[in-house]
Scaffold this active site. Structure first.
Site, mmCIF file in Angstrom:
data_model
loop_
_atom_site.group_PDB
_atom_site.id
_atom_site.type_symbol
_atom_site.label_atom_id
_atom_site.label_comp_id
_atom_site.label_asym_id
_atom_site.label_seq_id
_atom_site.Cartn_x
_atom_site.Cartn_y
_atom_site.Cartn_z
ATOM 1 N N ASP A 149 44.723 40.260 33.631
ATOM 2 C CA ASP A 149 44.650 38.807 33.844
ATOM 3 C C ASP A 149 45.674 38.198 32.900
ATOM 4 O OD1 ASP A 149 41.049 38.387 34.406
ATOM 5 O OD2 ASP A 149 42.590 39.556 35.399
ATOM 6 N N ASP A 191 36.222 36.045 44.572
ATOM 7 C CA ASP A 191 35.552 35.682 43.314
ATOM 8 C C ASP A 191 34.154 35.170 43.626
ATOM 9 O OD1 ASP A 191 38.715 34.351 42.411
ATOM 10 O OD2 ASP A 191 37.832 36.219 41.689
HETATM 11 O O1 1PR Z 1 43.144 31.649 43.579
HETATM 12 O O2 1PR Z 1 45.000 32.840 44.750
HETATM 13 O O3 1PR Z 1 45.475 31.394 42.744
HETATM 14 O O4 1PR Z 1 44.282 33.613 42.535
HETATM 15 C C1 1PR Z 1 43.752 33.484 41.258
HETATM 16 C C2 1PR Z 1 43.449 34.880 40.812
HETATM 17 O O5 1PR Z 1 43.119 34.891 39.434
HETATM 18 C C3 1PR Z 1 42.271 35.456 41.566
HETATM 19 O O6 1PR Z 1 42.519 36.826 41.847
HETATM 20 C C4 1PR Z 1 41.123 35.329 40.564
HETATM 21 O O7 1PR Z 1 40.228 36.436 40.697
HETATM 22 C C5 1PR Z 1 41.836 35.426 39.230
HETATM 23 N N1 1PR Z 1 41.201 34.615 38.212
HETATM 24 C C6 1PR Z 1 41.225 33.276 38.121
HETATM 25 N N2 1PR Z 1 40.573 32.900 36.996
HETATM 26 C C7 1PR Z 1 40.155 34.020 36.383
HETATM 27 C C8 1PR Z 1 39.417 34.077 35.110
HETATM 28 O O8 1PR Z 1 39.008 35.159 34.672
HETATM 29 N N3 1PR Z 1 39.234 32.904 34.482
HETATM 30 N N4 1PR Z 1 40.349 36.442 36.948
HETATM 31 C C9 1PR Z 1 40.556 35.108 37.151
HETATM 32 C C10 1PR Z 1 39.333 37.059 37.572
HETATM 33 C C11 1PR Z 1 39.070 39.348 37.950
HETATM 34 C C12 1PR Z 1 39.695 40.570 37.411
HETATM 35 C C13 1PR Z 1 38.908 41.069 36.237
HETATM 36 C C14 1PR Z 1 37.822 41.935 36.759
HETATM 37 C C15 1PR Z 1 37.527 43.092 35.868
HETATM 38 N N5 1PR Z 1 39.211 38.318 36.991
HETATM 39 O O9 1PR Z 1 40.987 40.295 37.082
HETATM 40 O O10 1PR Z 1 39.779 41.744 35.455
HETATM 41 O O11 1PR Z 1 36.738 41.059 36.911
HETATM 42 O O12 1PR Z 1 37.164 42.648 34.588
HETATM 43 P P1 1PR Z 1 36.320 43.647 33.646
HETATM 44 O O13 1PR Z 1 36.691 45.064 34.033
HETATM 45 O O14 1PR Z 1 36.766 43.312 32.231
HETATM 46 O O15 1PR Z 1 34.892 43.355 33.888
HETATM 47 P P2 1PR Z 1 44.490 32.266 43.438
#
Ligand code: 1PR
Length: 551
Positions: free
Chosen positions: A241, A401
């Site tokens: 991320d 998500d």
């Molecule tokens: O909506 O097309 O602009 O895409 C935004 C992207 O950014 C999406 O893929 C969304 O999942 C991701 N995203 C947005 N905000 C966050 C945040 O964390 N605040 N990340 C985010 C979501 C998902 C994985 C994460 C897994 C594994 N995170 O990247 O790494 O959940 O984590 P873990 O193994 O530590 O539990 P758009």
């Protein structure tokens, strides 16, 4: 530097191929017109996407005869992915579009009754056991114990002896119960269904052997009878991320249920390292893919300053496994030019910078809502449809998500519910998963089963299934969520969110039929390496791609 000519007729995402060739010490000369083909001493025909789209472009540009004449001249020719498919007689993908017919046979679609399609991941290319002519030998550096990266829905079914009788040497792979052609070679021609430029050290070895004209060499003694367990390995993906911290630096961060700020001190954005450096580290550890998610993509950024473009350019120069980029893949307002830039143009910028797949999150939810509101009408104008049409389904991932919503009974909601082993705060025994957009900041009245079925219909090739409730908890994947999505679609699904140790990866592969599993926090915090996870999975009898040093 020695040169090799590259025929890029369909503007595919081939920056990685250029990077791999240059890493091997060769220069790329571009074939810009049919007249250039005759100048080539060595020629590579890459290709991604649809057979019909590619062959039509190829033919309309006047390349068919010059390339056939080149092959007949006996000079070295390599075809990759659709570049292999083009040499056959045709494909069920577009029956009306003929192939070059240099190699007899046609492509058929994989059956999806028993497995996901597209076939995405690491599989074999075995020659040693099939062909007396090559027994104990390696064709162009192929090895029976190596795995190579495939990403395709159509393949040439392997029928023993059918190609060999015409002097072709064949390397095969198995997907489910189907055995298919992974690579074919004869005289000056080598074609591979897999992507050598995305197959790590094993793939670079094949590319090098072609460039150096090493058609056949004795296998090392310990490999001459070795044959890897056939089939697709369990894919382990490292996810980064990425966002700017308060000082404006792009850092790898990690949410805890999507909250990326430290709970103590100045409440700063968690800084877990530099994106390119972490990606290289995970590649060295044996990651099968690397995914970058730009998590503040919902803010409008001038297109030319898209932060991830430079990160992809630098990463793809040294990381030779598939790279996915997500965050902000949508029709975008460019504040500098005051113009709306179509999602396809945004995606093309990323592909030209070294991405192999783009991941679409929020925009997929919006498109799915419109899909259902219009009675499941496909407009052909969504980001998913336009990018999939241009680059193939396998280039489009949809990142989901979801957030768990508890209900007392299935009748309490029209959404797809399930009975859960983890009752809600008031003892609710049922739940459904609501889709969110803007990184979980906005919940929508759309459930994950609705979303994934809609995006599959629009041509998405893969689902990245996150889970807000599990994100960053180190408590393991949400198996109930995964099973419900796997039951709803035929395209591959990547489990994401919650991994805290190797056991969680083993659990999700043993208890669900998910196609790949992703980790983030546990890798970024250095608690585990990808290599350690793979070693533990291998120890439990799960087939993973082995680590190979780049030579
Ligand atoms: O909506 O097309 O602009 O895409 C935004 C992207 O950014 C999406 O893929 C969304 O999942 C991701 N995203 C947005 N905000 C966050 C945040 O964390 N605040 N990340 C985010 C979501 C998902 C994985 C994460 C897994 C594994 N995170 O990247 O790494 O959940 O984590 P873990 O193994 O530590 O539990 P758009």
């Amino acid at each position: 530097m020695p040169t090799v000519h590259l025929l890029d007729y369909a503007a595919g995402n081939i920056r990685s191929l250029v990077n791999a060739i240059e890493k091997l010490g060769w220069d790329v000369e571009w074939v810009r017109s049919p007249g250039d083909v005759a100048k080539a001493e060595k020629l590579i025909l890459p290709g991604v996407g649809h057979f019909g789209h590619c062959l039509t472009q190829f033919s309309n540009a006047g390349y068919v005869e010059p390339v056939k004449a080149y092959i007949d001249s006996g000079r070295p020719f390599m075809g990759i992915c659709v570049g292999l498919q083009a040499l056959f007689e045709g494909s069920a993908e577009n029956p009306a579009v003929p192939g070059l017919g240099v190699i007899p046979g046609r492509l058929e679609r994989f059956r999806d009754d028993e497995k996901s399609v597209p076939h995405i991941g690491w599989n074999s290319a075995n020659t040693s056991s099939k062909d007396e002519g090559t027994k104990g030998h390696s064709i162009y550096g192929l090895r029976p114990d190596s795995k190579y990266y495939y990403v395709h829905s159509y393949a040439v079914p392997y029928r023993e002896g059918e190609l060999e009788k015409d002097g072709w040497s064949v390397a095969t792979a198995r997907y489910g119960t189907e055995e298919f052609v992974g690579a074919v070679a004869r005289d000056n021609v080598l074609v591979t269904q897999f992507h050598p430029e995305k197959s790590g050290a094993a793939g670079l070895r094949v590319l090098k052997a072609f460039l150096e004209g090493r058609k056949s060499e004795p296998l090392p003694a310990n490999l001459s009878s070795a044959v890897t367990k056939e089939g697709l390995t369990r894919r382990i993906i490292a996810c980064l991320d990425v966002r700017t911290n308060d000082q404006g630096d792009l850092v790898v961060t990690k949410g805890d249920q999507y909250d990326v700020r430290e709970k103590s001190g100045e409440n700063a954005v968690r800084n877990l390292g530099k994106p390119v450096q972490k990606a290289q580290q995970y590649y060295q550890q044996g990651a099968d893919e690397v995914t970058f998610l730009n998590i503040t993509s919902f803010r409008d950024t001038p297109i030319k300053d898209l932060p991830m473009l430079e990160i992809l350019r630098q990463t793809s120069a040294t990381v030779f496994v598939p790279l996915t980029i997500g965050g902000g893949i949508r029709d975008t307002h460019d504040p500098e030019t005051n113009r709306t830039v179509p999602a396809l143009e945004i995606a093309t910028l990323y592909f030209q910078s070294g991405a192999d797949k783009v991941s679409i999150g929020s925009d997929a939810v919006t498109a799915a809502e419109q899909y259902f509101a219009s009675g499941k009408t496909l407009t052909g104008k969504t980001a998913i449809e336009t990018i999939s049409e241009a680059y193939g389904a396998q280039a489009v991932v949809v990142s989901v998500d979801p957030k768990r919503v508890y209900v007392t009974s299935p009748d309490a909601t029209p959404h797809h519910t399930m009975e859960t082993a983890f009752p809600g705060p008031q003892g609710e025994k049922y739940c459904w998963y609501a889709c969110t957009i803007k990184g979980g900041r906005e919940t929508r009245d759309l459930d994950v089963v609705q979303l994934v079925t809609a995006v599959e219909a629009m041509g998405a090739g893969e689902i990245l299934l996150n889970c807000i409730d599990k994100d960053g908890t180190n408590s393991g994947f949400d198996l109930e969520l995964i099973r419900s999505v796997k039951a709803a679609v035929k395209i591959p699904v990547i489990a994401s969110s919650g991994a805290g140790n190797a056991g969680h990866f083993a659990e999700v592969f043993e208890k669900t039929n998910v196609d790949a599993a992703l980790g983030a926090g546990m890798f970024h915090r250095g608690e585990w390496t990808v290599k350690q996870v793979k070693e533990e999975l291998h120890g439990k009898g799960l087939m993973v791609r082995g680590f190979e040093e780049e030579t």
